[in-house]
Design an enzyme around this catalytic site. Sequence first.
Site, PDB file in Angstrom:
ATOM      1  CB  ALA A  80      87.989  68.886 -12.634  1.00 38.94           C
TER       2      ALA A  80
ATOM      3  CB  ALA B 249      95.263  71.317  46.622  1.00 36.98           C
TER       4      ALA B 249
ATOM      5  NE  ARG C  35      88.860  70.663  21.129  1.00 39.94           N
ATOM      6  CZ  ARG C  35      87.837  70.791  22.080  1.00 39.94           C
ATOM      7  NH1 ARG C  35      87.917  70.351  23.379  1.00 39.94           N
ATOM      8  NH2 ARG C  35      86.752  70.884  21.534  1.00 39.94           N
TER       9      ARG C  35
ATOM     10  CG  ASP D 280      93.906  62.630 -13.579  1.00 36.92           C
ATOM     11  OD1 ASP D 280      94.600  63.285 -14.489  1.00 36.92           O
ATOM     12  OD2 ASP D 280      93.749  61.543 -13.916  1.00 36.92           O
TER      13      ASP D 280
ATOM     14  NE  ARG E  11      91.061  71.560  50.091  1.00 41.94           N
ATOM     15  CZ  ARG E  11      91.993  71.860  50.837  1.00 41.94           C
ATOM     16  NH1 ARG E  11      91.836  71.928  52.148  1.00 41.94           N
ATOM     17  NH2 ARG E  11      93.224  72.360  50.524  1.00 41.94           N
TER      18      ARG E  11
ATOM     19  NE  ARG F 236      90.713  54.243 -15.160  1.00 43.47           N
ATOM     20  CZ  ARG F 236      91.330  54.857 -16.089  1.00 43.47           C
ATOM     21  NH1 ARG F 236      92.408  54.391 -16.422  1.00 43.47           N
ATOM     22  NH2 ARG F 236      91.002  56.138 -16.432  1.00 43.47           N
TER      23      ARG F 236
ATOM     24  CD  GLU G  64      94.318  58.076 -25.113  1.00 37.76           C
ATOM     25  OE1 GLU G  64      94.199  57.560 -23.663  1.00 37.76           O
ATOM     26  OE2 GLU G  64      95.058  59.179 -25.399  1.00 37.76           O
TER      27      GLU G  64
HETATM   28  C1  UD1 Z   1      94.014  60.892 -20.479  1.00 36.75           C
HETATM   29  C2  UD1 Z   1      94.769  61.038 -21.890  1.00 36.75           C
HETATM   30  C3  UD1 Z   1      96.188  60.097 -22.190  1.00 36.75           C
HETATM   31  C4  UD1 Z   1      97.254  60.770 -21.279  1.00 36.75           C
HETATM   32  C5  UD1 Z   1      96.525  60.627 -19.969  1.00 36.75           C
HETATM   33  C6  UD1 Z   1      97.537  61.231 -18.910  1.00 36.75           C
HETATM   34  C7  UD1 Z   1      92.786  61.301 -23.374  1.00 36.75           C
HETATM   35  C8  UD1 Z   1      91.712  60.773 -24.366  1.00 36.75           C
HETATM   36  N1  UD1 Z   1      93.804  60.672 -22.825  1.00 36.75           N
HETATM   37  O1  UD1 Z   1      94.107  59.476 -20.247  1.00 36.75           O
HETATM   38  O2  UD1 Z   1      96.652  60.455 -23.619  1.00 36.75           O
HETATM   39  O3  UD1 Z   1      98.140  59.854 -21.390  1.00 36.75           O
HETATM   40  O4  UD1 Z   1      95.210  61.265 -19.728  1.00 36.75           O
HETATM   41  O5  UD1 Z   1      97.135  61.235 -17.581  1.00 36.75           O
HETATM   42  O6  UD1 Z   1      92.588  62.481 -23.064  1.00 36.75           O
HETATM   43  N2  UD1 Z   1      87.617  64.088 -17.666  1.00 36.75           N
HETATM   44  C9  UD1 Z   1      86.649  65.033 -17.756  1.00 36.75           C
HETATM   45  N3  UD1 Z   1      85.546  64.487 -18.702  1.00 36.75           N
HETATM   46  C10 UD1 Z   1      85.510  63.401 -19.227  1.00 36.75           C
HETATM   47  C11 UD1 Z   1      86.816  62.627 -19.156  1.00 36.75           C
HETATM   48  C12 UD1 Z   1      87.709  62.846 -18.458  1.00 36.75           C
HETATM   49  O7  UD1 Z   1      86.366  66.039 -17.288  1.00 36.75           O
HETATM   50  O8  UD1 Z   1      84.410  63.183 -19.855  1.00 36.75           O
HETATM   51  C13 UD1 Z   1      88.729  64.619 -17.028  1.00 36.75           C
HETATM   52  C14 UD1 Z   1      89.107  63.904 -15.718  1.00 36.75           C
HETATM   53  O9  UD1 Z   1      88.376  64.217 -14.608  1.00 36.75           O
HETATM   54  C15 UD1 Z   1      90.480  63.781 -15.756  1.00 36.75           C
HETATM   55  C16 UD1 Z   1      91.176  64.082 -17.067  1.00 36.75           C
HETATM   56  O10 UD1 Z   1      89.894  64.359 -17.600  1.00 36.75           O
HETATM   57  O11 UD1 Z   1      90.886  65.012 -14.580  1.00 36.75           O
HETATM   58  C17 UD1 Z   1      91.754  62.828 -17.390  1.00 36.75           C
HETATM   59  O12 UD1 Z   1      90.825  61.861 -17.784  1.00 36.75           O
HETATM   60  P1  UD1 Z   1      91.025  60.552 -17.690  1.00 36.75           P
HETATM   61  O13 UD1 Z   1      89.817  59.548 -17.752  1.00 36.75           O
HETATM   62  O14 UD1 Z   1      92.103  60.139 -16.350  1.00 36.75           O
HETATM   63  O15 UD1 Z   1      92.238  60.291 -19.126  1.00 36.75           O
HETATM   64  P2  UD1 Z   1      93.180  59.134 -18.998  1.00 36.75           P
HETATM   65  O16 UD1 Z   1      92.659  57.673 -19.159  1.00 36.75           O
HETATM   66  O17 UD1 Z   1      94.117  59.016 -17.916  1.00 36.75           O
HETATM   67 CA    CA Z   2      94.111  60.180 -16.005  1.00 38.11          CA
END
Ligand code: UD1
Ligand code: CA
Length: 459
Positions: A8, A422, A332, A102, A439, A14, A154
């Site tokens: 995470a 009233a 509420r 994610d 009143r 993006r 990748e």
């Molecule tokens: C990654 C995979 C890819 C896979 C895809 C699936 C790698 C190199 N690639 O690509 O093969 O198909 O997920 O969704 O692993 N994160 C960190 N630290 C970092 C980078 C990322 O904690 O330095 C975390 C992000 O917060 C995220 C997860 O790792 O939750 C994946 O990172 P993201 O950059 O989304 O990887 P993808 O390009 O989607």
């Molecule tokens: Ca991803």
Amino acid sequence: MKCAIILAGGKGTRMKADCPKVMCNVIFKPMIDYVIDAVKEAGVKDICVITGYKHEVVEEHLSPDIKTALQEPQLGTGHAVMQARDFINSHKDDKILILNGDGPLMDAETINKAYDYHEENNNSITLISAIVEDTEGIGHIKRDENGTLLRIVEHKDATEEEKKINESNAGCYWFNGADLLYALDNITNENAQNEYYLTDSLEILINAGKNAGAYVVENSEVVLGANDRKQLNDLNNIMRRNINTKLMLEGVDIPCTDGVIIGKDVRIGNSTVILPNTIILGDTVIGDSCTIGPNSYLDNATVGNNVILDNCKILDSTVENDVDAGPFVKVRANSVLKKGVHIGNFVEVKNSVVGEGSKSAHLTYIGDSDVGSDVNFGCGTVTCNYDGKNKWRCKIGDGAFIGCNTNLIAPVEVGEKAYIAAGSTITDSIPDKALSIARARQVIKEGWVDIKKPYKEKK
Ligand code: UD1
Ligand code: CA
């Protein structure tokens, strides 16, 4: 023992969000929450989340039973896992699940099936993969002509030929603890993004003579992740459809799903009807045979049976059996509408208990009040609970009758079966069964118009 590392740390460039990507919502709940729920449901006991970009936001959000490790700076998914070395060392002999934070559609069933596959084949690494339509940005699973796993390429590093491979890495893997440590020691950043890719572990372990496998899921939706807002919307749509479908199969009637958004943790009873444009969130629980909507919004509401909520907003409150509310009602936080209460159009209730069978049919504000049973509020009653500095409570006894357009200046008590005429502004408490009139007496000035001529005379 099963344990898990959830990634995470990424910013989610993006996504163009000002929060860490995993905190972006799917059906009003951060993506990482779904991942944690699935992991817990799969029976994983020890969880470590890798935080990085705006780590404090994630740390603050997580429940205290979750461990964290900080990744600063963020140099890729492999580098992220390296930050959990202590955690991995304490689980050397265990099976370690690693997942992207994610990917909120990953479920416990898939995680456990992959685990069984990992065990049955005596693997060092088992990844989850799926055949997908959209191959943009994925990690492509490369196999030889016999289908044997080779490595993960990748998208950014792939040749045109490799980009056509439609088997996608889900970003969810089972590792043997010791083998994971070995892989981490051998990951380099020699690739298009100069990042340490966790995905390189596959080739590293294969080259070390270890068993590796891919558990290919049939439903490719579970592997989807969100890197941008468009994909986030796709995940919302899939999640929304899945939740609605599950509820319908359980006996909830959703005749038209337009605008019906229901959170994953919401529970709804049999034969309850959910009408269009209704959003139900949080830990809301709804009983049987209710009609909710159209155009209603419930968050952390507890609703009994046979309740009608038409164009209502109910927040952190309880609505008991047989209540009929709306249209255009707002309840509420911290309110209770007891059995059989009726509240009608343009009524607001806040931090109040409204007793059994009481009625407030129109244009009323009940704030900070304890209302007994069978009380009748005339149209336009206002509890004046705020003096500019403090909030005060009103207490209204069973069977009281509040005439139209009454102001109750809190703190004030209205006795049981008391009557208020009233148009009264009540500043002093009223004994049981008394009538209170507060009143000015009506004055009539005969012929006043002719004497005073309060209009412009026509020429
Ligand atoms: C990654 C995979 C890819 C896979 C895809 C699936 C790698 C190199 N690639 O690509 O093969 O198909 O997920 O969704 O692993 N994160 C960190 N630290 C970092 C980078 C990322 O904690 O330095 C975390 C992000 O917060 C995220 C997860 O790792 O939750 C994946 O990172 P993201 O950059 O989304 O990887 P993808 O390009 O989607
Ligand atoms: Ca991803």
